[in-house]
Design an enzyme around this catalytic site. Structure first.
Site, PDB file in Angstrom:
ATOM      1  N   ASN A  50       9.198 -11.643  -2.625  1.00 25.92           N
ATOM      2  CA  ASN A  50       8.347 -12.140  -1.544  1.00 25.92           C
ATOM      3  C   ASN A  50       7.326 -13.155  -2.061  1.00 25.92           C
ATOM      4  OD1 ASN A  50       9.520 -10.388   0.376  1.00 25.92           O
ATOM      5  ND2 ASN A  50       8.209  -8.721  -0.336  1.00 25.92           N
ATOM      6  N   HIS A  69       6.363  -2.831  10.765  1.00 27.22           N
ATOM      7  CA  HIS A  69       6.492  -2.295   9.403  1.00 27.22           C
ATOM      8  C   HIS A  69       6.225  -0.797   9.360  1.00 27.22           C
ATOM      9  CE1 HIS A  69       5.292  -1.934   5.073  1.00 27.22           C
ATOM     10  NE2 HIS A  69       6.267  -2.820   4.946  1.00 27.22           N
ATOM     11  N   GLU A 128       3.574  -7.782  14.306  1.00 31.32           N
ATOM     12  CA  GLU A 128       3.499  -8.566  13.070  1.00 31.32           C
ATOM     13  C   GLU A 128       3.544 -10.038  13.404  1.00 31.32           C
ATOM     14  OE1 GLU A 128       6.388  -7.385  10.132  1.00 31.32           O
ATOM     15  OE2 GLU A 128       6.065  -5.290  10.597  1.00 31.32           O
ATOM     16  N   SER A 144       9.343  -8.537   8.805  1.00 32.46           N
ATOM     17  CA  SER A 144       9.758  -8.497   7.403  1.00 32.46           C
ATOM     18  C   SER A 144      11.259  -8.418   7.199  1.00 32.46           C
ATOM     19  CB  SER A 144       9.070  -7.340   6.686  1.00 32.46           C
ATOM     20  OG  SER A 144       9.208  -6.152   7.426  1.00 32.46           O
ATOM     21  N   ASP A 150      -0.369  -7.779  11.954  1.00 28.49           N
ATOM     22  CA  ASP A 150      -0.136  -7.700  10.515  1.00 28.49           C
ATOM     23  C   ASP A 150       0.622  -8.971  10.125  1.00 28.49           C
ATOM     24  OD1 ASP A 150       1.011  -7.308   8.029  1.00 28.49           O
ATOM     25  OD2 ASP A 150       1.508  -5.200   8.373  1.00 28.49           O
ATOM     26  N   HIS A 166       3.639 -11.630   6.073  1.00 26.81           N
ATOM     27  CA  HIS A 166       4.598 -12.676   5.682  1.00 26.81           C
ATOM     28  C   HIS A 166       4.204 -14.061   6.166  1.00 26.81           C
ATOM     29  CE1 HIS A 166       7.380  -9.666   4.209  1.00 26.81           C
ATOM     30  NE2 HIS A 166       7.015  -8.955   5.258  1.00 26.81           N
ATOM     31  N   LYS A 177       2.536 -11.039  -1.285  1.00 22.22           N
ATOM     32  CA  LYS A 177       3.597 -11.978  -0.941  1.00 22.22           C
ATOM     33  C   LYS A 177       3.181 -13.404  -1.318  1.00 22.22           C
ATOM     34  CE  LYS A 177       5.222  -8.285   1.609  1.00 22.22           C
ATOM     35  NZ  LYS A 177       4.816  -7.271   2.560  1.00 22.22           N
TER      36      LYS A 177
HETATM   37  C1  LIG Z   1       4.678  -5.799   2.654  1.00 20.92           C
HETATM   38  C2  LIG Z   1       4.133  -5.393   3.955  1.00 20.92           C
HETATM   39  C3  LIG Z   1       3.101  -4.454   4.058  1.00 20.92           C
HETATM   40  C4  LIG Z   1       2.635  -3.680   2.885  1.00 20.92           C
HETATM   41  O1  LIG Z   1       1.809  -4.435   2.083  1.00 20.92           O
HETATM   42  P1  LIG Z   1       1.587  -3.974   0.574  1.00 20.92           P
HETATM   43  O2  LIG Z   1       0.408  -4.720   0.169  1.00 20.92           O
HETATM   44  O3  LIG Z   1       2.832  -4.346  -0.138  1.00 20.92           O
HETATM   45  O4  LIG Z   1       1.374  -2.493   0.610  1.00 20.92           O
HETATM   46  C5  LIG Z   1       2.537  -4.222   5.282  1.00 20.92           C
HETATM   47  N1  LIG Z   1       2.986  -4.838   6.380  1.00 20.92           N
HETATM   48  C6  LIG Z   1       4.007  -5.715   6.333  1.00 20.92           C
HETATM   49  C7  LIG Z   1       4.474  -6.370   7.578  1.00 20.92           C
HETATM   50  C8  LIG Z   1       4.619  -5.998   5.127  1.00 20.92           C
HETATM   51  O5  LIG Z   1       5.643  -6.832   5.072  1.00 20.92           O
END
Ligand SMILES: *Cc1c(COP(=O)(O)O)cnc(C)c1O
Length: 385
Positions: free
Chosen positions: A47, A133, A175, A179, A204, A207, A236
């Site tokens: 990522n 997620h 999101e 993801s 969230d 990405h 990421k």
């Molecule tokens: C990767 C991810 C997370 C988790 O984040 P980390 O910092 O890796 O724990 C949370 N939400 C989404 C949408 C993700 O892709």
């Protein structure tokens, strides 16, 4: 049933369904190459979208941070673990993203758990996109609030779920970029129906931040929305790890009182916050812009080539370009044969994605070269025959 039987049964089920997971100890897992000892593959699984995980200036910033602050933070941010480096990065991030406050968390998983646990009460309702997620859905299902899921990206179903009578408060959850599918949420519509229902919105953007939107400000900036709660993560595009919640002053103060993941957990090392400041400076700079452009060119090249081969793509303009395969065993076999041809791809299987939609999750990064994309397309073409 004994403990031993419970564990054996669960493991046997996983093995039979081709969903048993292994880890791979790597010498190098992010960026252009996946390296294991003497062997290396083109890496289409990380990522590290902007290729920052090995950036010399960020590595140097972390080293300088460690020299200045030492290795660990020494405690929770509520005791002695909140350094000037944490504060500075929080302020830079909040200013960049246009929020009064940012609060740092050790990971995106922890941030989502903490926010949902701290905000939701018994008579409340969470309405979340079905494909949110695991960190969001798990937090929501553990919370005392009701959990309802709306069909992926369907803001009218979100609206009708929010319209059902409720005693308490409502939180819509989605999101920026998904993801496992790489597609974007229709954030303007989602924000509008949430506001109409007097709810709050949590986006969230793990990405999207650093990658999409003007100056890399992410999906919300790209779509002109300002959710009450914005979660960004640093594992990421930032090439590091950690996360932040962007919010108003009172919400930040509230989370500092009630978010147990902040209170009862050691804060991230200050040196990491120094490195994060440096990563942010690069993301905001012309160099960041040119890395985003490179990534966009790779995405276009991949999609164009995949279309010519009639591969089954998703509606994604992001660095995440999954190829839907269907059967778990077929996804595993394909991933294996691609590896034999020098390209590292991960087969994503249920329960991470819905049954029958096992996929090869291709992720592209600015660290790739155009010929890497061509090589991937070639081996994909050969492998499916
Ligand atoms: C990767 C991810 C997370 C988790 O984040 P980390 O910092 O890796 O724990 C949370 N939400 C989404 C949408 C993700 O892709």
């Amino acid at each position: 049933m004994s403990w031993q039987q419970r564990i054996d049964t669960a493991l046997t089920e996983r093995r039979h369904a081709d969903t048993f997971r292994h880890r791979l100890p790597v010498s190098h897992g992010a960026g252009r190459w996946l390296v294991q000892g003497e062997r290396r593959w083109l890496n289409f699984s990380s990522n590290d979208y902007l290729g920052l995980s090995q950036h010399p200036q960020i590595v140097a910033a972390w080293q300088q941070g460690a020299e200045r602050y030492g290795t660990g933070s020494g405690g929770s941010g509520h005791v002695t673990g909140y350094s000037e480096a944490h504060q500075q990065f929080e302020q830079e991030l909040a200013q960049w993203l246009g929020y009064p406050r940012a609060l740092l968390f050790i990971s995106g998983f922890a941030a989502n758990q903490a926010v949902i646990a701290a905000l939701m009460h018994k008579d409340d309702r969470i309405v979340a996109d079905k494909l949110s997620h695991a960190s969001l859905l798990e937090a929501a299902s553990h919370s005392p609030a009701q959990l309802r899921r709306f069909a992926h990206n369907d803001s009218s179903q979100l609206a009708s779920l929010l319209a059902k009578p409720i005693e308490g408060l409502q939180l819509a959850v989605t999101e920026g970029i998904f993801s496992m599918d790489g597609d974007s949420a229709p954030l303007a519509g989602i924000a509008a129906v949430t506001r109409q229902a007097n709810g709050w919105l949590l986006v969230d953007d793990a990405h999207g931040v650093g990658v999409s939107g003007d100056n890399g400000r992410g999906s919300c900036a790209a779509q002109g929305v300002h959710p009450e709660l914005l979660v960004v993560t640093f594992g990421k595009a930032f090439g590091l790890s950690g996360a932040a919640v962007l919010c108003s002053d009172p919400v930040a103060d509230y989370l500092l009182q009630f978010a147990r993941h902040l209170i009862y957990s050691t804060s991230m090392p200050p040196a990491q916050a120094v490195a994060l400041s440096q990563a942010l400076a690069i993301i905001r700079s012309e160099e960041g812009e040119s890395r985003r452009q490179t990534l966009r060119r790779h995405i276009a090249r991949f999609r164009q080539g995949a279309e010519q081969l009639s591969l089954q793509l998703t509606a994604s303009n992001s660095a995440i370009q999954p190829l839907i395969v269907g059967e778990n065993s077929r996804a595993l076999r394909l991933a294996e044969s691609l590896r034999e041809q020098g390209c590292w791809l991960t087969a994503i299987r249920p329960p991470t994605v819905p049954a029958g939609t096992a996929r090869l999750r291709v992720t592209l990064t600015a660290a790739h070269q155009p010929q890497d994309i061509d090589q991937l397309l070639e081996v994909l073409d050969a492998a499916r025959r």
